[in-house]
Design an enzyme around this catalytic site. Structure first.
Site, short mmCIF file in Angstrom:
data_model
loop_
_atom_site.label_atom_id
_atom_site.label_comp_id
_atom_site.label_asym_id
_atom_site.label_seq_id
_atom_site.Cartn_x
_atom_site.Cartn_y
_atom_site.Cartn_z
N ASN A 117 -39.59 -10.78 -38.43
CA ASN A 117 -40.51 -10.65 -39.56
C ASN A 117 -41.29 -9.33 -39.47
O ASN A 117 -41.58 -8.70 -40.49
CB ASN A 117 -41.48 -11.83 -39.59
CG ASN A 117 -40.82 -13.10 -40.07
OD1 ASN A 117 -39.87 -13.06 -40.86
ND2 ASN A 117 -41.30 -14.25 -39.60
N GLU A 118 -41.63 -8.95 -38.25
CA GLU A 118 -42.29 -7.66 -38.03
C GLU A 118 -41.39 -6.52 -38.50
O GLU A 118 -41.85 -5.56 -39.13
CB GLU A 118 -42.58 -7.53 -36.54
CG GLU A 118 -43.52 -6.42 -36.16
CD GLU A 118 -43.86 -6.48 -34.67
OE1 GLU A 118 -44.93 -7.02 -34.33
OE2 GLU A 118 -43.04 -6.00 -33.86
#
Length: 431
Positions: free
Chosen positions: A79-80
């Site tokens: 997600n980062e």
């Protein structure tokens, strides 16, 4: 000096093995070079991307993604990565992949042990999210990066990565000399200065170098760019630019950034009240209207002695409307510098190989000596055979291309596959 909440580098990684070995050496090298690096030691990671991490990513100039075998074991890291790739597309953030004991092709296609770990992480995740993760990994693997297996000496690789900086651009010292003279940093009198020029000429890159070199002189500093402003716009997306709430939110972020602390219970005239005794350095980039400047830096007298306000725009009337009569108009590079700029991207050296001199010279000419066009064309032609160069030049002669918009259009229309498209977006993010 106020604590800075903007970063030069945001490192993305996974695993204690990477943190204690390679990453610790890399961060130590960054620190020695006074490169402001985000450190997440005190942040507890969870399943969602916390606002602190999102802010750190969006306010960083460069994101270094250290990919080890276990990177894909974390939905957090994936997600980062989505946020990092978004910032590359939207805000032109530079992204540097580092493959630590890992084959880049396994990242690109999610194969091998890396692929198995990735599939385990994808288990029970929504299909849409899995597709986005796959796309982010594939696009990341198409960006030029560093592969640990290609280096005999890890220390030299660390040093090379830490030396990667936008200051290594052709002709930067000439720009710095002109601007430093205009800004007269030794004077205690406040000053507002403009940086003006057409799209793609390198205004933001020049401004970033100037900011990095001189922000240490000031009690507080901030670089207000599209990413900074967009966070307020997103919250009040449907509002008029002069909406009170949006203006208040922008001021809150601005003052918190400079003073290094969250502010509550202040009014819209608080800039002068809070900063009149502070020597500050403020950059306002990509200015299209008066709203941001009027709100954040309406008058040099709002700030303490020795303060400097630098406004970056392609519109001279905005500068004059704000009473800014001193500005640096960024010139096009000379033919010689343009060729050098092009060769840096096409051959990773300052001049073309002998048998490419004529082709390189004509290619640079078609970019109109515009730095952004030179980056796009040079990156596109890197590693291609002579015939491909000649075919491209024939197309340019027939279409009479010259403007950067046309070059970008040519580059995008000429894509053959997803890999080419990822490279294009990377090149465009570097403009």
């Amino acid at each position: 000096m106020a604590k800075s909440y903007s970063y030069d580098v945001f490192p993305s990684f996974r695993g204690a093995d990477v943190r204690k070995s390679f990453l610790s050496h890399l961060i130590k090298e960054f620190d020695q070079k006074h490169i402001n690096t985000f450190k997440d030691n005190k942040i507890e990671r969870s399943q969602s991307l916390k606002p602190t991490l999102e802010k750190a990513i969006r306010t960083s100039k460069i994101a270094v993604v250290v990919l080890s075998q276990n990177y894909a074991s974390s939905s957090w890291c994936l997600n980062e990565l989505l946020e990092i790739m978004y910032c590359m597309e939207e805000f032109r953030q530079i992204v540097i992949p580092v493959y630590y004991g890992l084959d880049p092709s396994h990242v690109r296609h999610q194969t091998g042990d890396f692929g198995e770990i990735f599939e385990n992480t994808c288990h029970n995740q929504p299909e849409e999210l899995k597709v986005r993760w796959r796309g982010a990994l594939s696009n990341l693997a198409n960006i030029f990066g560093y592969h640990s297996k290609s280096w005999d000496n890890e220390a030299k690789m660390v040093e090379e990565i830490a030396n990667y900086d936008s200051e290594d651009i052709v002709g930067i010292e000439n720009h710095m000399a002109e601007l430093e003279s205009l800004l007269d940093f030794e004077s205690e009198k406040g000053r507002m200065v403009g940086i003006m020029g057409s799209s793609g000429i390198g205004k933001t890159t020049i401004a970033r170098v100037l900011f990095n070199r001189h922000s240490h002189r000031f009690q507080g500093s901030v670089f207000v760019d599209k990413a900074f402003v967009s966070r307020s716009m997103e919250i009040y997306g449907g509002a008029n630019p002069y909406d009170y709430n949006m203006k208040f939110h922008l001021l809150e972020k601005f003052l918190s950034e400079i003073l290094g602390k969250d502010l509550k219970n202040f009014h819209t005239g608080a800039v002068e009240e809070k900063l009149k005794n502070h020597k500050v350095l403020i950059f306002v980039d990509d200015l299209e209207n008066h709203f941001v400047l009027d709100t954040l830096a309406g008058d040099i007298n709002w700030f303490g002695p020795g303060s400097r306000i630098i406004v970056i725009t392609k519109h001279e009337h905005i500068l004059r409307a704000h009473g800014i009569d001193h500005f640096y108009k960024v010139p096009l590079p000379s033919d010689g510098l343009a060729l050098q700029f092009f060769c840096r991207n096409a051959f990773r050296q300052n001049s073309p190989p002998g048998d490419f001199m004529e082709l390189a010279s004509e290619s640079a000419l078609h970019a109109g000596n515009l730095p952004s066009g030179l980056v796009v064309l040079g990156s596109y032609l890197r590693g291609r055979y002579k015939k491909e160069w000649i075919d491209m030049l024939i197309m340019f002669r027939k279409r009479q291309f010259g403007k950067i918009e046309e070059i970008l259009k040519f580059r995008y229309n000429g894509l053959n596959n997803q890999n080419d498209e990822a490279i294009f977006h990377h090149c465009r993010s570097r403009l």
